[in-house]
Motif scaffolding. Structure first.
Motif, PDB file in Angstrom:
ATOM      1  N   ARG A 284       0.839  -1.207   0.000  1.00 21.15           N
ATOM      2  CA  ARG A 284       0.000   0.000   0.000  1.00 21.15           C
ATOM      3  C   ARG A 284       0.870   1.252   0.000  1.00 21.15           C
ATOM      4  O   ARG A 284       0.601   2.204  -0.726  1.00 21.15           O
ATOM      5  CB  ARG A 284      -0.933   0.002   1.209  1.00 21.15           C
ATOM      6  CG  ARG A 284      -1.693   1.319   1.385  1.00 21.15           C
ATOM      7  CD  ARG A 284      -2.529   1.306   2.642  1.00 21.15           C
ATOM      8  NE  ARG A 284      -3.677   0.455   2.483  1.00 21.15           N
ATOM      9  CZ  ARG A 284      -4.822   0.827   1.902  1.00 21.15           C
ATOM     10  NH1 ARG A 284      -4.939   2.045   1.401  1.00 21.15           N
ATOM     11  NH2 ARG A 284      -5.826   0.003   1.805  1.00 21.15           N
ATOM     12  N   LYS A 292       0.448   8.652  -4.328  1.00 22.70           N
ATOM     13  CA  LYS A 292      -0.476   9.713  -3.923  1.00 22.70           C
ATOM     14  C   LYS A 292       0.267  10.866  -3.262  1.00 22.70           C
ATOM     15  O   LYS A 292       0.034  12.038  -3.577  1.00 22.70           O
ATOM     16  CB  LYS A 292      -1.508   9.117  -2.967  1.00 22.70           C
ATOM     17  CG  LYS A 292      -2.528  10.121  -2.446  1.00 22.70           C
ATOM     18  CD  LYS A 292      -3.482   9.438  -1.485  1.00 22.70           C
ATOM     19  CE  LYS A 292      -4.439  10.441  -0.860  1.00 22.70           C
ATOM     20  NZ  LYS A 292      -5.342   9.800   0.112  1.00 22.70           N
ATOM     21  N   ASP A 537      -8.845  12.366 -10.841  1.00 24.43           N
ATOM     22  CA  ASP A 537      -9.958  11.503 -11.250  1.00 24.43           C
ATOM     23  C   ASP A 537      -9.483  10.210 -11.895  1.00 24.43           C
ATOM     24  O   ASP A 537     -10.090   9.150 -11.686  1.00 24.43           O
ATOM     25  CB  ASP A 537     -10.871  12.249 -12.225  1.00 24.43           C
ATOM     26  CG  ASP A 537     -11.570  13.427 -11.568  1.00 24.43           C
ATOM     27  OD1 ASP A 537     -11.670  13.443 -10.331  1.00 24.43           O
ATOM     28  OD2 ASP A 537     -12.000  14.355 -12.295  1.00 24.43           O
ATOM     29  N   VAL A 541      -7.813   8.609  -7.488  1.00 16.95           N
ATOM     30  CA  VAL A 541      -9.044   7.959  -6.998  1.00 16.95           C
ATOM     31  C   VAL A 541      -9.054   6.477  -7.349  1.00 16.95           C
ATOM     32  O   VAL A 541      -9.352   5.632  -6.481  1.00 16.95           O
ATOM     33  CB  VAL A 541     -10.288   8.686  -7.545  1.00 16.95           C
ATOM     34  CG1 VAL A 541     -11.554   7.901  -7.211  1.00 16.95           C
ATOM     35  CG2 VAL A 541     -10.379  10.100  -6.968  1.00 16.95           C
ATOM     36  N   PRO A 542      -8.741   6.077  -8.613  1.00 18.07           N
ATOM     37  CA  PRO A 542      -8.704   4.639  -8.912  1.00 18.07           C
ATOM     38  C   PRO A 542      -7.680   3.883  -8.080  1.00 18.07           C
ATOM     39  O   PRO A 542      -7.943   2.755  -7.645  1.00 18.07           O
ATOM     40  CB  PRO A 542      -8.343   4.606 -10.407  1.00 18.07           C
ATOM     41  CG  PRO A 542      -8.824   5.904 -10.946  1.00 18.07           C
ATOM     42  CD  PRO A 542      -8.602   6.886  -9.837  1.00 18.07           C
ATOM     43  N   GLU A 544      -6.614   4.610  -5.032  1.00 18.88           N
ATOM     44  CA  GLU A 544      -7.151   4.455  -3.675  1.00 18.88           C
ATOM     45  C   GLU A 544      -8.264   3.413  -3.644  1.00 18.88           C
ATOM     46  O   GLU A 544      -8.373   2.630  -2.703  1.00 18.88           O
ATOM     47  CB  GLU A 544      -7.671   5.795  -3.179  1.00 18.88           C
ATOM     48  CG  GLU A 544      -6.574   6.767  -2.759  1.00 18.88           C
ATOM     49  CD  GLU A 544      -7.157   8.003  -2.083  1.00 18.88           C
ATOM     50  OE1 GLU A 544      -8.088   8.599  -2.654  1.00 18.88           O
ATOM     51  OE2 GLU A 544      -6.691   8.346  -0.996  1.00 18.88           O
ATOM     52  N   THR A 545      -9.089   3.426  -4.684  1.00 19.28           N
ATOM     53  CA  THR A 545     -10.183   2.450  -4.755  1.00 19.28           C
ATOM     54  C   THR A 545      -9.638   1.032  -4.808  1.00 19.28           C
ATOM     55  O   THR A 545     -10.127   0.124  -4.117  1.00 19.28           O
ATOM     56  CB  THR A 545     -11.050   2.730  -5.991  1.00 19.28           C
ATOM     57  OG1 THR A 545     -11.566   4.068  -5.919  1.00 19.28           O
ATOM     58  CG2 THR A 545     -12.206   1.744  -6.064  1.00 19.28           C
ATOM     59  N   VAL A 546      -8.605   0.838  -5.632  1.00 24.05           N
ATOM     60  CA  VAL A 546      -7.985  -0.486  -5.731  1.00 24.05           C
ATOM     61  C   VAL A 546      -7.346  -0.870  -4.396  1.00 24.05           C
ATOM     62  O   VAL A 546      -7.493  -1.992  -3.913  1.00 24.05           O
ATOM     63  CB  VAL A 546      -6.934  -0.502  -6.860  1.00 24.05           C
ATOM     64  CG1 VAL A 546      -6.124  -1.798  -6.810  1.00 24.05           C
ATOM     65  CG2 VAL A 546      -7.611  -0.365  -8.205  1.00 24.05           C
ATOM     66  N   ASP A 548      -8.085   0.109  -1.388  1.00 22.74           N
ATOM     67  CA  ASP A 548      -9.083  -0.192  -0.367  1.00 22.74           C
ATOM     68  C   ASP A 548      -9.920  -1.423  -0.725  1.00 22.74           C
ATOM     69  O   ASP A 548     -10.523  -2.043   0.149  1.00 22.74           O
ATOM     70  CB  ASP A 548     -10.014   1.007  -0.176  1.00 22.74           C
ATOM     71  CG  ASP A 548      -9.277   2.212   0.397  1.00 22.74           C
ATOM     72  OD1 ASP A 548      -8.227   2.008   1.024  1.00 22.74           O
ATOM     73  OD2 ASP A 548      -9.751   3.347   0.188  1.00 22.74           O
ATOM     74  N   GLY A 549      -9.956  -1.754  -2.021  1.00 23.50           N
ATOM     75  CA  GLY A 549     -10.816  -2.857  -2.442  1.00 23.50           C
ATOM     76  C   GLY A 549     -10.142  -4.212  -2.437  1.00 23.50           C
ATOM     77  O   GLY A 549     -10.814  -5.244  -2.477  1.00 23.50           O
TER      78      GLY A 549
END
Length: 631
Positions: A284, A292, A537, A541-542, A544-546, A548-549
């Motif tokens: 991470r 980031k 965008d 964001v993608p 972070e989404t990955v 966290d997912g």
């Protein structure tokens, strides 16, 4: 869209590159590349000493400018989206996947026999006949048929014995016993032995399979990091390595978490060693946080300086530096006041200080004319070589052999006289200046012309034309190669050329910082707003989404379902089937015994009727006469 915006904002990076490389030329010219012969001839570059701190301040101004911040943001975005970074990210994933592979190999080697897809499909084919000969179906069908046959035979024999043991009576004779009971009973107990043996064999075989399966289920049900460490040597699993430690962490947090509701982040469980510090860095941190943080940091720097209203061209430090270049460098390559004491105590030069006229002109430069400094150097007047030589000429005859002013003198006074010694010391002093003025290894470096690799390119000569359609100034003569770099061209030069070269830095510096100001004004908004929004965008964001997912909580559920399905249902059912076969075999033995008793009773009844019909034929023997109703 992102690529187009990066291309549109390229001028800001180009302007920073040109300014940075131009400043590097200057730093090296007065620093690392400055001739060491100057110091060897007992002179120092006061110009270099006075310019360096101001130059460093200007570098700080450039580094903290809005243009540099905009360029850094653009470069960071381009780097994160580059093919090289994608390849590096791919390598990071491959390296980070090693502990997952360790877990996979561990489970494959340990439980592979029970989870092998090919074997499962093959066994399923044996059961269902899908692509395979349904041996299990055939064997099961045979066992069922045999069991039904034995059951029917037993039932027929038993019912016929109870209800239809005797046949129809013949007149004058008793009712005969039927043969069906004893024959069915005989068939039942004779075949029942073999069926019981078959049932015991199948039950034993299934029990032999169920025992190791049950042991495996105990391990799977009680699986924990501690248990895995205890049995690791038997599994050839190294728990002390980084991959082994991560594998244990994955098992503890993903397969058998202490809290069943825990949905662990897989990227937090996988880590790598930093190549420099050897510290642990989670996936991470490498993929999400670092990317980031790096991008947010450069855009935060843009926001911090976005309110600057002063252009670089109007910055006070830049203006001061440009003013200092208006002083010729040869005027400030000199014997300073601090050097005079060394000369005065020297046996080679000390004699000239006995003469006031020479002593007054000893603090002098290597420039012929006497001149006055300006700008950041103050208003100090520095004597030139001509002033010293003129004073020296009063001790003899000037020897005019050079094109410049650094002439020596033919001393007129008698040998060993104070004036003669002063004159000779003065000639040695002038020789030091001659040595410096004759140097050809000063550095007037420029850049290679991208259009003609054999030609020079100097940012001093670059020009720009504003394009009203695109809103961007198009530049020529910027010395940038197609890949955005600049190639330095080494140019040794004389002192006079070096002096002109440094004085031109006034205009050269004005040109490069002017280009930076224009680039910031023209493409700055596209970076601050457009590029920032797109990166947020499309990238941040993608990511972070990955990050966290990618969780592994589902593995615990699937693992528990596998254990329950294979152990509490599969192995348990397998054991029940084995017990059923055992019960079937025991019941068959009971039926065999019952059938034998029935057979014994029925056959004895039949034989008793036959014996009552025996006729005695004298002493030679007996001849049995069969009853008429017995076939």
């Amino acid at each position: 869209q992102t690529r187009g915006l990066l291309d549109y904002t390229l001028p800001v990076t180009e302007s920073v590159t040109i300014t940075t490389e131009t400043i590097a030329l200057l730093k090296d010219a007065i620093g690392a590349n400055f001739p060491s012969e100057v110091a060897e001839n007992k002179h120092s570059c006061q110009f270099c000493t006075g310019l360096t701190p101001v130059l460093n301040e200007v570098v700080d101004v450039l580094d903290s400018s809005i243009t540099t911040a905009l360029s850094a943001a653009r470069v960071e975005v381009e780097k994160q989206l580059s093919a090289e970074n994608a390849e590096k990210l791919q390598q990071t994933f491959q390296t980070a996947a090693e502990p997952l592979i360790e877990v996979k190999v561990l489970f494959r080697d340990t439980f592979g026999s029970f989870t092998d897809t090919d074997k499962f499909l093959q066994f399923n084919g044996y059961l269902t006949g899908d692509g395979q000969t349904p041996y299990v179906k055939i064997i099961t069908a045979i066992i069922i048929v045999i069991a039904l046959a034995l059951s029917c035979c037993m039932n027929v024999g038993f019912l016929s014995f109870v209800f239809f043991e005797k046949g129809k009576a013949v007149a004058g004779e008793p009712k005969p016993f039927r043969k069906i009971p004893h024959r069915c009973a005989c068939l039942t107990w004779c075949c029942g032995w073999w069926f019981a043996i078959l049932a015991f064999f199948v039950a034993g075989l299934m029990t032999a399979i169920a025992v190791p399966l049950s042991g495996m289920c105990i391990i799977m049900d009680d699986l924990s990091p501690q248990l895995l460490q205890d049995i690791a040597p038997a599994l050839d699993f190294n728990t002390s390595s980084d991959e082994g430690a991560q594998a244990l962490g994955i098992i503890e947090n993903c397969l058998v978490p202490p809290d069943p509701t825990l949905n662990a982040m897989l990227l937090d469980l996988i880590w790598m060693r930093n190549e420099t510090t050897d510290e642990k860095e989670t996936l991470r941190e490498i993929i999400v946080d670092q990317v980031k943080d790096q991008i947010q940091a450069v855009f935060a720097a843009v926001d911090d300086v976005a309110g600057q209203n002063v252009t670089l061209a109007n910055d006070s430090k830049v203006i001061l530096l440009r003013e200092m270049f208006r002083n010729p460098v040869d005027m400030l390559i000199m014997t300073g006041q601090s050097d005079i004491q060394d000369f005065a105590s020297s046996p080679d030069y000390g004699a000239m200080f006995s003469q006031t006229s020479l002593q007054e002109k000893a603090v002098s430069s290597v420039r012929c004319a006497t001149d006055t400094m300006s700008g950041g150097f103050g208003n100090l007047t520095v004597s030139g070589v001509e002033a010293f030589v003129s004073a020296l000429a009063t001790f003899g005859t000037r020897n005019v052999l050079r094109t410049d002013c650094a002439d020596t003198v033919v001393c007129a006074d008698v040998v060993n006289s104070p004036r003669r010694e002063a004159c000779e010391a003065g000639n040695r002093f002038v020789t030091l200046k001659q040595n410096i003025m004759d140097l050809q290894n000063f550095r007037c470096d420029v850049f290679v012309d991208p259009q003609d690799m054999s030609s020079d390119c100097d940012p001093l000569s670059m020009t720009g034309t504003f394009n009203s359609t695109s809103g961007i100034t198009t530049w020529t003569g910027g010395c940038l190669m197609p890949d955005g770099t600049m190639v330095r061209k080494v140019k040794p030069c004389s002192l006079s050329d070096f002096t002109a070269y440094l004085q031109a830095f006034d205009a050269r510096l004005g040109a490069v910082v002017g280009r930076m100001d224009k680039a910031a004004n023209e493409v700055g908004p596209a970076i601050r707003d457009g590029l920032h929004d797109i990166v947020n965008d499309k990238l941040l964001v993608p990511i972070e989404t990955v990050g966290d997912g990618v969780t592994c909580g589902f593995l615990a559920r699937f693992y528990r379902e596998m254990v329950e399905g294979m152990c509490y249902q599969g192995v348990s059912g397998f054991t029940l089937i084995s017990q059923s076969y055992t019960g079937c075999a025991v019941l068959t033995l009971f039926i065999v015994i019952l059938s034998y008793i029935l057979w014994r009773r029925a056959i004895d009844n039949v034989n008793s009727v036959v014996r009552t019909d025996i006729t005695i034929m004298g002493s030679e023997g007996v001849v049995p006469t069969a009853p008429k109703d017995i076939p």
